[in-house]
Each structure stands twice: as C-alpha cells, then as structure tokens.
Design a protein around this motif. Structure first.
Motif, PDB file in Angstrom:
ATOM      1  N   SER A  39       0.832  -1.195   0.000  1.00 36.42           N
ATOM      2  CA  SER A  39       0.000   0.000   0.000  1.00 36.42           C
ATOM      3  C   SER A  39       0.869   1.247   0.000  1.00 36.42           C
ATOM      4  O   SER A  39       2.021   1.221   0.423  1.00 36.42           O
ATOM      5  CB  SER A  39      -0.932   0.007   1.208  1.00 36.42           C
ATOM      6  OG  SER A  39      -0.186   0.137   2.395  1.00 36.42           O
ATOM      7  N   VAL A  40       0.289   2.316  -0.484  1.00 37.13           N
ATOM      8  CA  VAL A  40       0.895   3.641  -0.386  1.00 37.13           C
ATOM      9  C   VAL A  40       0.264   4.290   0.836  1.00 37.13           C
ATOM     10  O   VAL A  40      -0.961   4.404   0.932  1.00 37.13           O
ATOM     11  CB  VAL A  40       0.637   4.474  -1.656  1.00 37.13           C
ATOM     12  CG1 VAL A  40       1.122   5.899  -1.465  1.00 37.13           C
ATOM     13  CG2 VAL A  40       1.320   3.827  -2.850  1.00 37.13           C
TER      14      VAL A  40
ATOM     15  N   PHE B  86      -0.281   7.360   3.582  1.00 34.59           N
ATOM     16  CA  PHE B  86      -0.381   8.813   3.695  1.00 34.59           C
ATOM     17  C   PHE B  86      -0.183   9.514   2.346  1.00 34.59           C
ATOM     18  O   PHE B  86       0.370  10.609   2.283  1.00 34.59           O
ATOM     19  CB  PHE B  86       0.603   9.362   4.737  1.00 34.59           C
ATOM     20  CG  PHE B  86       0.527   8.659   6.057  1.00 34.59           C
ATOM     21  CD1 PHE B  86      -0.689   8.440   6.681  1.00 34.59           C
ATOM     22  CD2 PHE B  86       1.673   8.187   6.671  1.00 34.59           C
ATOM     23  CE1 PHE B  86      -0.759   7.767   7.894  1.00 34.59           C
ATOM     24  CE2 PHE B  86       1.617   7.518   7.885  1.00 34.59           C
ATOM     25  CZ  PHE B  86       0.395   7.310   8.496  1.00 34.59           C
ATOM     26  N   ASN B  87      -0.604   8.833   1.284  1.00 35.51           N
ATOM     27  CA  ASN B  87      -0.479   9.375  -0.069  1.00 35.51           C
ATOM     28  C   ASN B  87       0.959   9.816  -0.346  1.00 35.51           C
ATOM     29  O   ASN B  87       1.200  10.813  -1.023  1.00 35.51           O
ATOM     30  CB  ASN B  87      -1.451  10.550  -0.264  1.00 35.51           C
ATOM     31  CG  ASN B  87      -1.764  10.791  -1.705  1.00 35.51           C
ATOM     32  OD1 ASN B  87      -1.705   9.887  -2.538  1.00 35.51           O
ATOM     33  ND2 ASN B  87      -2.096  12.025  -2.032  1.00 35.51           N
ATOM     34  N   ASP B  88       1.925   9.054   0.189  1.00 43.50           N
ATOM     35  CA  ASP B  88       3.322   9.460   0.144  1.00 43.50           C
ATOM     36  C   ASP B  88       4.233   8.375  -0.412  1.00 43.50           C
ATOM     37  O   ASP B  88       4.891   8.580  -1.428  1.00 43.50           O
ATOM     38  CB  ASP B  88       3.773   9.865   1.551  1.00 43.50           C
ATOM     39  CG  ASP B  88       5.199  10.378   1.605  1.00 43.50           C
ATOM     40  OD1 ASP B  88       5.846  10.532   0.558  1.00 43.50           O
ATOM     41  OD2 ASP B  88       5.685  10.624   2.718  1.00 43.50           O
TER      42      ASP B  88
ATOM     43  N   GLN C 121       5.372   3.774  -0.316  1.00 45.44           N
ATOM     44  CA  GLN C 121       4.975   2.405  -0.001  1.00 45.44           C
ATOM     45  C   GLN C 121       5.199   2.113   1.482  1.00 45.44           C
ATOM     46  O   GLN C 121       6.078   2.695   2.121  1.00 45.44           O
ATOM     47  CB  GLN C 121       5.784   1.418  -0.841  1.00 45.44           C
ATOM     48  CG  GLN C 121       5.486   1.472  -2.310  1.00 45.44           C
ATOM     49  CD  GLN C 121       6.319   0.451  -3.074  1.00 45.44           C
ATOM     50  OE1 GLN C 121       6.645  -0.615  -2.563  1.00 45.44           O
ATOM     51  NE2 GLN C 121       6.650   0.786  -4.311  1.00 45.44           N
TER      52      GLN C 121
ATOM     53  N   ARG D  14       9.409  15.057   5.811  1.00 42.68           N
ATOM     54  CA  ARG D  14       8.045  15.489   5.540  1.00 42.68           C
ATOM     55  C   ARG D  14       7.570  16.175   6.818  1.00 42.68           C
ATOM     56  O   ARG D  14       7.614  15.590   7.899  1.00 42.68           O
ATOM     57  CB  ARG D  14       7.114  14.314   5.245  1.00 42.68           C
ATOM     58  CG  ARG D  14       7.175  13.789   3.830  1.00 42.68           C
ATOM     59  CD  ARG D  14       8.388  13.027   3.568  1.00 42.68           C
ATOM     60  NE  ARG D  14       8.178  12.133   2.394  1.00 42.68           N
ATOM     61  CZ  ARG D  14       9.151  11.520   1.807  1.00 42.68           C
ATOM     62  NH1 ARG D  14      10.383  11.650   2.233  1.00 42.68           N
ATOM     63  NH2 ARG D  14       8.916  10.751   0.766  1.00 42.68           N
TER      64      ARG D  14
ATOM     65  N   LYS E  88      -1.577  16.593   9.510  1.00 38.73           N
ATOM     66  CA  LYS E  88      -1.689  16.986   8.112  1.00 38.73           C
ATOM     67  C   LYS E  88      -0.343  17.523   7.655  1.00 38.73           C
ATOM     68  O   LYS E  88       0.442  18.051   8.456  1.00 38.73           O
ATOM     69  CB  LYS E  88      -2.793  18.008   7.896  1.00 38.73           C
ATOM     70  CG  LYS E  88      -2.539  19.359   8.520  1.00 38.73           C
ATOM     71  CD  LYS E  88      -3.675  20.300   8.195  1.00 38.73           C
ATOM     72  CE  LYS E  88      -3.405  21.664   8.776  1.00 38.73           C
ATOM     73  NZ  LYS E  88      -4.449  22.616   8.406  1.00 38.73           N
TER      74      LYS E  88
ATOM     75  N   SER F 268      -1.832  20.726   2.272  1.00 39.53           N
ATOM     76  CA  SER F 268      -2.734  19.609   1.997  1.00 39.53           C
ATOM     77  C   SER F 268      -4.137  20.057   1.618  1.00 39.53           C
ATOM     78  O   SER F 268      -4.998  19.217   1.388  1.00 39.53           O
ATOM     79  CB  SER F 268      -2.815  18.702   3.219  1.00 39.53           C
ATOM     80  OG  SER F 268      -3.449  19.398   4.281  1.00 39.53           O
TER      81      SER F 268
ATOM     82  N   TYR G 215      -6.701  18.766   4.248  1.00 42.00           N
ATOM     83  CA  TYR G 215      -6.888  17.328   4.455  1.00 42.00           C
ATOM     84  C   TYR G 215      -5.763  16.767   5.309  1.00 42.00           C
ATOM     85  O   TYR G 215      -4.643  17.258   5.278  1.00 42.00           O
ATOM     86  CB  TYR G 215      -6.937  16.589   3.117  1.00 42.00           C
ATOM     87  CG  TYR G 215      -8.164  16.934   2.311  1.00 42.00           C
ATOM     88  CD1 TYR G 215      -9.386  16.345   2.607  1.00 42.00           C
ATOM     89  CD2 TYR G 215      -8.098  17.860   1.290  1.00 42.00           C
ATOM     90  CE1 TYR G 215     -10.520  16.672   1.892  1.00 42.00           C
ATOM     91  CE2 TYR G 215      -9.227  18.205   0.561  1.00 42.00           C
ATOM     92  CZ  TYR G 215     -10.432  17.611   0.867  1.00 42.00           C
ATOM     93  OH  TYR G 215     -11.547  17.951   0.162  1.00 42.00           O
TER      94      TYR G 215
ATOM     95  N   TYR H  35      -4.879  13.116   8.227  1.00 41.33           N
ATOM     96  CA  TYR H  35      -5.033  11.701   8.567  1.00 41.33           C
ATOM     97  C   TYR H  35      -5.344  11.567  10.042  1.00 41.33           C
ATOM     98  O   TYR H  35      -4.821  12.317  10.861  1.00 41.33           O
ATOM     99  CB  TYR H  35      -3.752  10.942   8.228  1.00 41.33           C
ATOM    100  CG  TYR H  35      -3.364  11.133   6.780  1.00 41.33           C
ATOM    101  CD1 TYR H  35      -3.926  10.339   5.785  1.00 41.33           C
ATOM    102  CD2 TYR H  35      -2.478  12.129   6.409  1.00 41.33           C
ATOM    103  CE1 TYR H  35      -3.609  10.535   4.454  1.00 41.33           C
ATOM    104  CE2 TYR H  35      -2.150  12.331   5.076  1.00 41.33           C
ATOM    105  CZ  TYR H  35      -2.720  11.535   4.107  1.00 41.33           C
ATOM    106  OH  TYR H  35      -2.411  11.743   2.787  1.00 41.33           O
TER     107      TYR H  35
END
Length: 159
Positions: free
Chosen positions: A51-52, A54-56, A58, A91, A110, A120, A123, A125
């Motif tokens: 999976s990827v 935090f949209n960042d 793998q 990050r 975020k 973001s 948006y 997490y």
C-alpha cells in the motif's frame, strides 16, 4: 435551591470537560519526542498487502522512518530513508490528539511545508491510538481492501 442545582450541574459539566482535556494533554506529553516506526503490518484479512501510506510512499518505506513530535507548537516531521523504492527526506506535519465521538483517542496530522503552511488543502489523517506508553506506541487506521476492512498497524519505539 434551584440556583444550587443549576450551579452544581454547571460545575459537573466543567469538571468532566477538564478531565477529557487532561487525558489529551497526557497523551500529547507521552507522544512528544522522537520515535522510530519499527513495523507496519496489516490485520483483518489473510494474505500480504502493498500500500501507499499517507499518499506518500509504499509501506516498506515507512519501516525504520524517524518521527519527531514537538508538543509546544504541534509541529513535527517524519523522515524516510532514501532507497531505490523510496523517495527519502523530511516530511513536515502539524499534529494533535483528539477524543473522537466513540470515546477513543486519535492522533491526527496533516502535511505542512518548512514554514508551517498547510500544503494539503486542509486534508489530513487520523490514526486510532491503540496503545501508548513512555516507550512504545501502536497506531491503527482502518481501510478497505477488496471490499473488506483491513487495519493498518503502525508500531513505534521511542528513541
């Protein structure tokens, strides 16, 4: 008599709201500092997953990442090591601890830039705090995979 009853009720509400705030402050104090994300795993379905996160990057890129949470201004960062699979670097995040509607605590964050500006679009997490001690933290997030729920489990050790 009625004034005393109303004042007692108001005092009870104030006390109960303070206790929730105290619990959140205690969790923030425990989280504050440097952590290593030692393991990312999946629960709820058999098999292996990629999976990827935090949209960042793998999930494998996050294992061994360093996370820093600064309590006094609610900022921090996580650092991923550079590799052939992973775009390494820092990050930056803004974070907090909240009590959700179900009475459990969540860590929310975020992405921000180096100047603490939101990048973001508002948006972020939310991760359930499954366990938290002075030396270990386990966070979970629920996602869907193949139409069924899967929990992503993040295990941290304090540095």
């Amino acid at each position: 008599m009625r004034k005393i009853l109303i004042l007692s009720l108001l005092f009870s509400v104030v006390l109960s709201s303070c206790s929730a705030t105290k619990a959140v402050r205690e969790k923030r104090n425990l989280i504050s500092g440097t952590w290593e994300l030692t393991n990312v795993s999946f629960e709820g379905q058999p098999g292996s997953f990629k999976s990827v996160i935090f949209n960042d990057a793998q999930d494998i890129c996050f294992e061994g990442s360093n996370w820093f949470f600064r309590d006094n201004n609610s900022t921090g960062r996580y650092t991923i090591a550079q590799s052939t699979l992973c775009n390494g670097g820092d990050r930056y995040i803004r974070w907090s601890v909240i009590e959700n509607d179900y009475g459990t605590s969540q860590l929310q964050f975020k992405p921000i830039d180096e100047k603490n500006k939101d990048i973001s679009g508002g948006y972020g997490y939310r991760l359930d705090i499954a366990s938290l001690t002075a030396s270990n933290m386990t966070l979970k997030s629920n996602v869907m995979a193949n139409g069924a729920p899967v929990a992503v489990v993040y295990e941290f050790t304090k540095q």
